[in-house]
Write a protein that holds these residues in place. Structure first.
Motif, PDB file in Angstrom:
ATOM      1  N   ARG A   1       0.801  -1.229   0.000  1.00 47.83           N
ATOM      2  CA  ARG A   1       0.000   0.000   0.000  1.00 47.83           C
ATOM      3  C   ARG A   1       0.835   1.282   0.000  1.00 47.83           C
ATOM      4  NH1 ARG A   1      -3.047  -3.147   3.700  1.00 47.83           N
ATOM      5  NH2 ARG A   1      -5.019  -3.863   2.795  1.00 47.83           N
ATOM      6  N   ARG A   2       2.101   1.198   0.435  1.00 48.05           N
ATOM      7  CA  ARG A   2       2.930   2.408   0.464  1.00 48.05           C
ATOM      8  C   ARG A   2       3.749   2.581  -0.809  1.00 48.05           C
ATOM      9  NH1 ARG A   2       6.917   2.063   4.816  1.00 48.05           N
ATOM     10  NH2 ARG A   2       7.486   4.128   4.043  1.00 48.05           N
ATOM     11  N   GLY A   3       4.199   1.457  -1.401  1.00 43.04           N
ATOM     12  CA  GLY A   3       4.974   1.559  -2.624  1.00 43.04           C
ATOM     13  C   GLY A   3       6.358   0.951  -2.494  1.00 43.04           C
ATOM     14  N   THR A   4       7.204   1.239  -3.471  1.00 41.74           N
ATOM     15  CA  THR A   4       8.567   0.697  -3.533  1.00 41.74           C
ATOM     16  C   THR A   4       9.557   1.834  -3.360  1.00 41.74           C
ATOM     17  OG1 THR A   4       7.840  -1.052  -5.041  1.00 41.74           O
ATOM     18  CG2 THR A   4      10.202  -0.616  -4.941  1.00 41.74           C
ATOM     19  N   PHE A   5      10.580   1.602  -2.512  1.00 40.80           N
ATOM     20  CA  PHE A   5      11.518   2.664  -2.165  1.00 40.80           C
ATOM     21  C   PHE A   5      12.961   2.191  -2.330  1.00 40.80           C
ATOM     22  CE2 PHE A   5       7.609   3.528   0.006  1.00 40.80           C
ATOM     23  CZ  PHE A   5       7.457   4.910  -0.043  1.00 40.80           C
ATOM     24  N   ILE A   6      13.812   3.112  -2.755  1.00 36.78           N
ATOM     25  CA  ILE A   6      15.246   2.853  -2.830  1.00 36.78           C
ATOM     26  C   ILE A   6      15.819   2.866  -1.423  1.00 36.78           C
ATOM     27  CG2 ILE A   6      17.458   3.719  -3.684  1.00 36.78           C
ATOM     28  CD1 ILE A   6      15.849   5.116  -5.934  1.00 36.78           C
ATOM     29  N   GLU A   7      16.667   1.883  -1.129  1.00 31.16           N
ATOM     30  CA  GLU A   7      17.339   1.870   0.163  1.00 31.16           C
ATOM     31  C   GLU A   7      18.376   2.998   0.198  1.00 31.16           C
ATOM     32  OE1 GLU A   7      16.988  -0.025   3.028  1.00 31.16           O
ATOM     33  OE2 GLU A   7      15.089  -0.497   2.032  1.00 31.16           O
ATOM     34  N   PRO A   8      18.345   3.851   1.214  1.00 30.98           N
ATOM     35  CA  PRO A   8      19.264   5.000   1.252  1.00 30.98           C
ATOM     36  C   PRO A   8      20.736   4.606   1.159  1.00 30.98           C
ATOM     37  CG  PRO A   8      17.568   5.212   2.929  1.00 30.98           C
ATOM     38  CD  PRO A   8      17.443   3.823   2.371  1.00 30.98           C
ATOM     39  N   GLY A   9      21.093   3.424   1.663  1.00 32.28           N
ATOM     40  CA  GLY A   9      22.497   3.018   1.661  1.00 32.28           C
ATOM     41  C   GLY A   9      22.930   2.296   0.403  1.00 32.28           C
ATOM     42  N   ALA A  10      22.063   2.211  -0.616  1.00 32.60           N
ATOM     43  CA  ALA A  10      22.415   1.499  -1.848  1.00 32.60           C
ATOM     44  C   ALA A  10      23.648   2.136  -2.468  1.00 32.60           C
ATOM     45  CB  ALA A  10      21.253   1.533  -2.828  1.00 32.60           C
ATOM     46  N   ARG A  11      24.635   1.295  -2.804  1.00 32.45           N
ATOM     47  CA  ARG A  11      25.874   1.812  -3.371  1.00 32.45           C
ATOM     48  C   ARG A  11      26.295   0.961  -4.553  1.00 32.45           C
ATOM     49  NH1 ARG A  11      30.465  -1.018  -2.325  1.00 32.45           N
ATOM     50  NH2 ARG A  11      30.347  -2.710  -0.827  1.00 32.45           N
ATOM     51  N   ARG A  12      27.118   1.535  -5.383  1.00 30.86           N
ATOM     52  CA  ARG A  12      27.626   0.845  -6.564  1.00 30.86           C
ATOM     53  C   ARG A  12      28.790  -0.053  -6.188  1.00 30.86           C
ATOM     54  NH1 ARG A  12      27.142   1.874 -11.835  1.00 30.86           N
ATOM     55  NH2 ARG A  12      26.181   3.887 -11.416  1.00 30.86           N
ATOM     56  N   SER A  13      28.772  -1.296  -6.656  1.00 34.87           N
ATOM     57  CA  SER A  13      29.894  -2.202  -6.438  1.00 34.87           C
ATOM     58  C   SER A  13      31.014  -1.884  -7.425  1.00 34.87           C
ATOM     59  CB  SER A  13      29.447  -3.650  -6.632  1.00 34.87           C
ATOM     60  OG  SER A  13      28.449  -3.981  -5.707  1.00 34.87           O
ATOM     61  N   THR A  14      32.248  -2.179  -7.036  1.00 37.63           N
ATOM     62  CA  THR A  14      33.381  -1.972  -7.927  1.00 37.63           C
ATOM     63  C   THR A  14      33.434  -3.086  -8.957  1.00 37.63           C
ATOM     64  OG1 THR A  14      34.633  -0.942  -6.149  1.00 37.63           O
ATOM     65  CG2 THR A  14      35.888  -1.726  -8.044  1.00 37.63           C
ATOM     66  N   PRO A  15      33.419  -2.769 -10.258  1.00 36.54           N
ATOM     67  CA  PRO A  15      33.428  -3.824 -11.265  1.00 36.54           C
ATOM     68  C   PRO A  15      34.794  -4.472 -11.373  1.00 36.54           C
ATOM     69  CG  PRO A  15      33.598  -1.685 -12.336  1.00 36.54           C
ATOM     70  CD  PRO A  15      33.378  -1.423 -10.862  1.00 36.54           C
TER      71      PRO A  15
END
Length: 249
Positions: free
Chosen positions: A75-89
């Motif tokens: 009912r609230r929706g989908t949210f990005i996690e604030p701590g999401a970070r890019r991994s080093t390729p």
């Protein structure tokens, strides 16, 4: 605060649609503006944006949720996690020293080793040999601990006799062969292709079965032109990039 806007995507019908959508949305999430909203558009809006079904969109979102990049709330929706970070390729560069250096920062576990008949797909590299020594290793990112790739090496038995498996937890096979065993390496030929994760690869790399991975084959030759090692490495698609530098003569 600006609204979150996913990038556009040109779909390739040869790869699973949900995977392409999840990769595109992942890049949008990790590359978003600092002040962008953490709330994602609805499943229906995202499906329309990417030109896929809601079911495909739902599968892509499930993948991102399992990675911890997003959270979904009824009912609230989908949210990005604030701590999401890019991994080093992972980067595979164009010199032997760079190949040796590419595994720095990774934690390696030797899964097993032992003599076995030459696999059929490697027979062309070992025409006069009936048996090789195989080494299997799992590598994890040095910071996150997430699996990034797993490797199989087929090595000539007379060289394998001088290899301490403990060294393979510290160094890549190329360094062990060159600096410990004393092989005079002349060249390494590289082949990279897209494949689908088989059950073993999916389990080791913690990716969905049949999801796309990058399969690397490296054939190492000594100064006499003999193949001394064939490496087959399966990389997670989101942990790898391929870089080639061409210099003018």
């Amino acid at each position: 605060m600006t609204a979150f806007a996913p990038d556009s995507l040109v779909l390739n019908r040869k790869l699973p649609l949900w995977y392409q959508v999840s990769q595109s949305l992942r890049a949008s999430i990790l590359g978003r503006a600092p002040d962008a909203s953490l709330r994602l558009p609805t499943e229906e809006q995202l499906a329309a944006h990417y030109g896929v079904s809601v079911l495909t969109m739902r599968q892509a979102l499930k993948e991102l949720e399992e990675e911890g990049l997003i959270s979904r709330h009824r009912r609230r929706g989908t949210f990005i996690e604030p701590g999401a970070r890019r991994s080093t390729p992972r980067r595979l560069l164009g010199s032997i020293d760079a190949i040796v250096a590419q595994q720095s920062g990774e934690r390696t576990t030797v899964l097993g080793h032992g003599a076995e008949p030459v696999p059929g797909e490697l027979a062309e590299y070992f025409p006069d040999v009936t048996e090789v020594v195989a080494y299997r290793r799992l590598r994890r990112d040095g910071e996150s601990g997430e699996p990034s790739n797993w490797a199989e090496n087929a090595v000539l038995p007379e060289l394998a006799a001088a290899i301490d498996p403990a060294d393979l937890e510290r160094w890549p096979m190329t360094k062990v062969l060159r600096d410990v065993v004393g092989v005079r390496i002349s060249r390494i030929t590289d082949t990279v292709e897209a494949r689908l994760a088989d059950p073993e690869t999916a389990s080791l790399l913690q990716v969905p079965l049949l999801s796309p991975i990058l399969h690397y084959t490296g054939v190492t030759y000594d100064r006499e032109g003999r193949v001394v090692d064939v490496a087959r490495i399966r990389y997670r698609g989101d942990r790898f990039s391929f870089t080639v530098t061409v210099e003018a003569q």
